[in-house]
Scaffold this motif. Structure first.
Motif, PDB file in Angstrom:
ATOM      1  N   ILE A  72      12.148   3.117  -1.709  1.00 38.36           N
ATOM      2  CA  ILE A  72      11.170   3.659  -2.651  1.00 38.36           C
ATOM      3  C   ILE A  72       9.938   2.764  -2.533  1.00 38.36           C
ATOM      4  CG2 ILE A  72      10.603   3.898  -5.098  1.00 38.36           C
ATOM      5  CD1 ILE A  72      13.497   4.711  -5.603  1.00 38.36           C
ATOM      6  N   ALA A  73       8.761   3.367  -2.434  1.00 33.65           N
ATOM      7  CA  ALA A  73       7.526   2.595  -2.276  1.00 33.65           C
ATOM      8  C   ALA A  73       7.013   2.134  -3.646  1.00 33.65           C
ATOM      9  CB  ALA A  73       6.471   3.434  -1.578  1.00 33.65           C
ATOM     10  N   LEU A  74       6.778   0.833  -3.762  1.00 36.59           N
ATOM     11  CA  LEU A  74       6.253   0.239  -4.992  1.00 36.59           C
ATOM     12  C   LEU A  74       4.952  -0.482  -4.658  1.00 36.59           C
ATOM     13  CD1 LEU A  74       6.506  -0.719  -7.981  1.00 36.59           C
ATOM     14  CD2 LEU A  74       7.841  -2.655  -7.093  1.00 36.59           C
ATOM     15  N   THR A  75       3.892  -0.142  -5.392  1.00 34.24           N
ATOM     16  CA  THR A  75       2.607  -0.816  -5.248  1.00 34.24           C
ATOM     17  C   THR A  75       2.218  -1.387  -6.614  1.00 34.24           C
ATOM     18  OG1 THR A  75       1.907   0.776  -3.559  1.00 34.24           O
ATOM     19  CG2 THR A  75       0.174  -0.537  -4.607  1.00 34.24           C
ATOM     20  N   VAL A  76       1.855  -2.651  -6.625  1.00 35.14           N
ATOM     21  CA  VAL A  76       1.381  -3.314  -7.838  1.00 35.14           C
ATOM     22  C   VAL A  76       0.017  -3.900  -7.506  1.00 35.14           C
ATOM     23  CG1 VAL A  76       1.838  -5.097  -9.554  1.00 35.14           C
ATOM     24  CG2 VAL A  76       3.745  -3.862  -8.525  1.00 35.14           C
ATOM     25  N   ALA A  77      -1.003  -3.512  -8.286  1.00 37.37           N
ATOM     26  CA  ALA A  77      -2.354  -3.944  -7.962  1.00 37.37           C
ATOM     27  C   ALA A  77      -3.185  -4.105  -9.228  1.00 37.37           C
ATOM     28  CB  ALA A  77      -3.021  -2.931  -7.032  1.00 37.37           C
ATOM     29  N   GLU A  78      -4.241  -4.852  -9.100  1.00 39.96           N
ATOM     30  CA  GLU A  78      -5.202  -4.977 -10.178  1.00 39.96           C
ATOM     31  C   GLU A  78      -6.122  -3.766 -10.147  1.00 39.96           C
ATOM     32  OE1 GLU A  78      -5.449  -7.196 -12.664  1.00 39.96           O
ATOM     33  OE2 GLU A  78      -3.569  -8.017 -11.895  1.00 39.96           O
ATOM     34  N   THR A  79      -6.353  -3.171 -11.280  1.00 40.30           N
ATOM     35  CA  THR A  79      -7.239  -2.033 -11.392  1.00 40.30           C
ATOM     36  C   THR A  79      -8.681  -2.519 -11.505  1.00 40.30           C
ATOM     37  OG1 THR A  79      -5.533  -0.784 -12.528  1.00 40.30           O
ATOM     38  CG2 THR A  79      -7.802   0.020 -12.752  1.00 40.30           C
ATOM     39  N   GLU A  80      -9.553  -1.902 -10.735  1.00 40.16           N
ATOM     40  CA  GLU A  80     -10.971  -2.246 -10.793  1.00 40.16           C
ATOM     41  C   GLU A  80     -11.742  -0.990 -11.177  1.00 40.16           C
ATOM     42  OE1 GLU A  80     -14.592  -3.623  -7.821  1.00 40.16           O
ATOM     43  OE2 GLU A  80     -12.519  -3.749  -7.133  1.00 40.16           O
ATOM     44  N   PHE A  81     -12.538  -1.089 -12.219  1.00 35.57           N
ATOM     45  CA  PHE A  81     -13.375   0.022 -12.642  1.00 35.57           C
ATOM     46  C   PHE A  81     -14.773  -0.193 -12.063  1.00 35.57           C
ATOM     47  CE2 PHE A  81     -10.007  -0.161 -15.782  1.00 35.57           C
ATOM     48  CZ  PHE A  81      -9.599   1.154 -15.807  1.00 35.57           C
TER      49      PHE A  81
END
Length: 106
Positions: free
Chosen positions: A95-104
């Motif tokens: 299962i693909a898991l991506t964890v990232a900081e959101t940038e607006f």
């Protein structure tokens, strides 16, 4: 933080009898619900599901992207364990898991 879990509907290409065969509608919905539940039990509050079509190893299949936005309290260690168990339960390679900081951007 944004957490994204991507899953596909077809059974693993390594499955002994159902390689690349799509799972039944009920199993597919249970698979999606299982990922949503794993996210919720580990602290996910604002969970969104997007479905579509994608390719994995050159084979087309239905796919789902289950996402949690702006949730810094997610227990990622346990989430990874749950996702690994779900992958086995639904005959997936992974299962693909991506964890990232959101940038607006404006």
């Amino acid at each position: 933080m944004t957490t994204i879990v991507n899953i596909g509907r077809n059974f693993s290409p390594n499955h002994p009898t159902l390689a690349n065969v799509p799972m039944l509608d009920s199993s597919w919905q249970n698979f999606i619900d299982g990922v949503k539940s794993a996210l919720a039990t580990q602290g996910g509050k604002d969970i969104h599901v997007f479905t579509g079509y994608s390719r994995y190893n050159g084979v087309g299949e239905d796919s789902a992207s289950i996402q949690v936005f702006d949730d810094d309290n997610l227990n990622l260690r346990t989430l990874r364990l749950y996702l690994a168990q779900i992958a086995v339960a639904y005959a997936q390679d992974s299962i693909a898991l991506t964890v990232a900081e959101t940038e607006f951007v404006s």
